[in-house]
Design a protein around this motif. Structure first.
Motif, PDB file in Angstrom:
ATOM      1  N   LEU A  23       0.847  -1.178   0.000  1.00 52.19           N
ATOM      2  CA  LEU A  23       0.000   0.000   0.000  1.00 52.19           C
ATOM      3  C   LEU A  23       0.887   1.234   0.000  1.00 52.19           C
ATOM      4  O   LEU A  23       1.831   1.341   0.778  1.00 52.19           O
ATOM      5  CB  LEU A  23      -0.904  -0.002   1.237  1.00 52.19           C
ATOM      6  N   LYS A  24       0.589   2.181  -0.866  1.00 49.29           N
ATOM      7  CA  LYS A  24       1.439   3.354  -1.022  1.00 49.29           C
ATOM      8  C   LYS A  24       0.713   4.598  -0.554  1.00 49.29           C
ATOM      9  O   LYS A  24      -0.370   4.911  -1.039  1.00 49.29           O
ATOM     10  CB  LYS A  24       1.851   3.501  -2.489  1.00 49.29           C
ATOM     11  N   ALA A  25       1.324   5.282   0.398  1.00 48.84           N
ATOM     12  CA  ALA A  25       0.774   6.560   0.832  1.00 48.84           C
ATOM     13  C   ALA A  25       1.021   7.591  -0.261  1.00 48.84           C
ATOM     14  O   ALA A  25       2.078   7.602  -0.890  1.00 48.84           O
ATOM     15  CB  ALA A  25       1.418   6.991   2.136  1.00 48.84           C
ATOM     16  N   GLU A  26       0.040   8.455  -0.480  1.00 53.47           N
ATOM     17  CA  GLU A  26       0.152   9.440  -1.551  1.00 53.47           C
ATOM     18  C   GLU A  26       0.475  10.831  -1.001  1.00 53.47           C
ATOM     19  O   GLU A  26       0.144  11.163   0.137  1.00 53.47           O
ATOM     20  CB  GLU A  26      -1.162   9.518  -2.341  1.00 53.47           C
ATOM     21  N   GLU A  27       1.128  11.618  -1.833  1.00 56.59           N
ATOM     22  CA  GLU A  27       1.370  13.031  -1.551  1.00 56.59           C
ATOM     23  C   GLU A  27       0.342  13.812  -2.376  1.00 56.59           C
ATOM     24  O   GLU A  27       0.465  13.904  -3.602  1.00 56.59           O
ATOM     25  CB  GLU A  27       2.791  13.418  -1.952  1.00 56.59           C
ATOM     26  N   ILE A  28      -0.685  14.352  -1.708  1.00 59.08           N
ATOM     27  CA  ILE A  28      -1.795  14.982  -2.408  1.00 59.08           C
ATOM     28  C   ILE A  28      -1.650  16.498  -2.354  1.00 59.08           C
ATOM     29  O   ILE A  28      -1.499  17.087  -1.279  1.00 59.08           O
ATOM     30  CB  ILE A  28      -3.143  14.579  -1.787  1.00 59.08           C
ATOM     31  N   ARG A  46      -6.733  14.757  10.980  1.00 58.63           N
ATOM     32  CA  ARG A  46      -7.595  13.587  11.145  1.00 58.63           C
ATOM     33  C   ARG A  46      -7.547  12.706   9.889  1.00 58.63           C
ATOM     34  O   ARG A  46      -7.440  11.480   9.973  1.00 58.63           O
ATOM     35  CB  ARG A  46      -9.030  14.050  11.410  1.00 58.63           C
ATOM     36  N   TYR A  47      -7.581  13.364   8.725  1.00 59.02           N
ATOM     37  CA  TYR A  47      -7.565  12.590   7.485  1.00 59.02           C
ATOM     38  C   TYR A  47      -6.196  11.969   7.238  1.00 59.02           C
ATOM     39  O   TYR A  47      -6.099  10.809   6.813  1.00 59.02           O
ATOM     40  CB  TYR A  47      -7.955  13.479   6.297  1.00 59.02           C
ATOM     41  N   GLU A  48      -5.140  12.742   7.481  1.00 56.95           N
ATOM     42  CA  GLU A  48      -3.799  12.203   7.259  1.00 56.95           C
ATOM     43  C   GLU A  48      -3.536  10.975   8.129  1.00 56.95           C
ATOM     44  O   GLU A  48      -2.947   9.989   7.675  1.00 56.95           O
ATOM     45  CB  GLU A  48      -2.751  13.279   7.535  1.00 56.95           C
ATOM     46  N   GLN A  49      -3.985  11.028   9.373  1.00 55.39           N
ATOM     47  CA  GLN A  49      -3.775   9.897  10.273  1.00 55.39           C
ATOM     48  C   GLN A  49      -4.557   8.674   9.812  1.00 55.39           C
ATOM     49  O   GLN A  49      -4.059   7.545   9.857  1.00 55.39           O
ATOM     50  CB  GLN A  49      -4.182  10.274  11.700  1.00 55.39           C
ATOM     51  N   ALA A  50      -5.780   8.891   9.358  1.00 53.67           N
ATOM     52  CA  ALA A  50      -6.633   7.769   8.964  1.00 53.67           C
ATOM     53  C   ALA A  50      -6.211   7.172   7.617  1.00 53.67           C
ATOM     54  O   ALA A  50      -6.300   5.959   7.418  1.00 53.67           O
ATOM     55  CB  ALA A  50      -8.089   8.212   8.896  1.00 53.67           C
ATOM     56  N   SER A  51      -5.747   8.004   6.703  1.00 52.49           N
ATOM     57  CA  SER A  51      -5.457   7.538   5.338  1.00 52.49           C
ATOM     58  C   SER A  51      -3.990   7.186   5.110  1.00 52.49           C
ATOM     59  O   SER A  51      -3.668   6.395   4.226  1.00 52.49           O
ATOM     60  CB  SER A  51      -5.859   8.608   4.322  1.00 52.49           C
ATOM     61  N   GLY A  52      -3.105   7.815   5.886  1.00 56.13           N
ATOM     62  CA  GLY A  52      -1.681   7.652   5.638  1.00 56.13           C
ATOM     63  C   GLY A  52      -1.151   8.601   4.579  1.00 56.13           C
ATOM     64  O   GLY A  52       0.063   8.709   4.375  1.00 56.13           O
ATOM     65  N   ASP A  53      -2.052   9.292   3.884  1.00 57.10           N
ATOM     66  CA  ASP A  53      -1.635  10.253   2.866  1.00 57.10           C
ATOM     67  C   ASP A  53      -1.146  11.545   3.520  1.00 57.10           C
ATOM     68  O   ASP A  53      -1.484  11.846   4.663  1.00 57.10           O
ATOM     69  CB  ASP A  53      -2.798  10.579   1.927  1.00 57.10           C
TER      70      ASP A  53
END
Length: 260
Positions: A23-28, A46-53
């Motif tokens: 699984l690859k975390a993305e740089e958005i 909150r989103y960064e922690q949950a998604s890893g992105d």
């Protein structure tokens, strides 16, 4: 020799894990305009922690010719996976072939509020007549160069029948949040989206404009055709439009949509 069942299952699981793609975390890259900023800032960790992105954010108005304006940023090729901006400004980018129309997602509604410097007299703006009186008596007024200010300058002052009287004391502000200039004593009354004035120190929030002369701006998100990570962008937009984001939207001064 036969393996015990448990050992065989463990071996099979390890093979499947090694064979599966990591699984690859993305740089958005996100471009965000002022009205949705406070809610976005609360939701970002909150989103960064949950998604890893990881979200990289560029800030700027939804319209105008300032170098920071989202349409200007896009025109000079700055990277963006998601744009968050005034709905009708987003629609213009869609019409120009810059943003995918299928990605357009409504996020929240925003109303205009008024502020004065902390410690200053707080005028009554509970009715249209009271608002008219407050503006006429003010030494100066200021509003932004984005959606709320465009409405005030082109429509609201005319609706109040005070455009000619007030125009010499009215100022459209670029880049700097209007409430910051009111806090510094530059202007007597400041008008901007409620969600943009509430976070500013040194001001008193007077209230929202009366509904009869209010202008409701809908903020929306979309994905440019040039997005490097459209799948990750769709996940982010889905989160921002979901009930999980509702508490931050309300706390920021925005009005959540019934569907959200």
């Amino acid at each position: 020799m036969q393996f015990p069942l448990a050992r065989a299952c463990a071996l099979l699981l390890s093979v499947l894990v090694l064979a599966a793609p990591a699984l690859k975390a993305e740089e958005i890259n996100v471009m965000n305009s002022g009205g949705f900023s406070a809610a976005y800032k609360a939701l970002l960790p909150r989103y960064e922690q949950a998604s890893g992105d990881t979200l990289h954010t560029a800030w700027g108005p939804s319209m105008g010719v300032a170098p920071e304006a989202i349409p200007v940023r896009l025109s000079r090729g700055e990277p963006a996976d998601v744009v968050i901006m005034v709905g009708y400004a987003l629609d213009k980018l869609i019409a120009q072939g810059v943003v995918d129309p299928a990605s357009r997602t409504d996020l929240a509604d925003s109303r205009i509020g008024m502020v004065v410097r902390k410690g200053a007299s707080v005028p009554d703006i509970s009715t249209v007549d009271a608002l008219r009186k407050a503006i006429v008596q003010a030494d100066s007024i200021a509003y932004s160069d984005s959606a709320s200010g465009v409405y005030i300058e082109r429509e609201m002052l005319s609706k109040l029948d005070i455009e000619t009287l007030v125009k010499p004391r009215a100022h459209m502000v670029q880049k700097t949040p209007v409430a910051e200039l009111v806090a510094a004593g530059r202007y007597t009354l400041g008008f901007q989206q409620v969600s943009e004035v509430l976070p500013i120190a040194g001001i008193t929030f007077v209230g929202r404009l009366p509904e009869a002369v209010q202008s409701v701006t809908r903020f929306a998100a979309g994905i440019p055709y040039s997005a490097a990570h459209p799948a990750a962008a769709r996940k982010l937009i889905s989160f921002l439009a979901s009930p999980k984001a509702r508490d931050a939207v309300v706390a920021s001064g925005l009005d959540p949509l019934p569907a959200n």
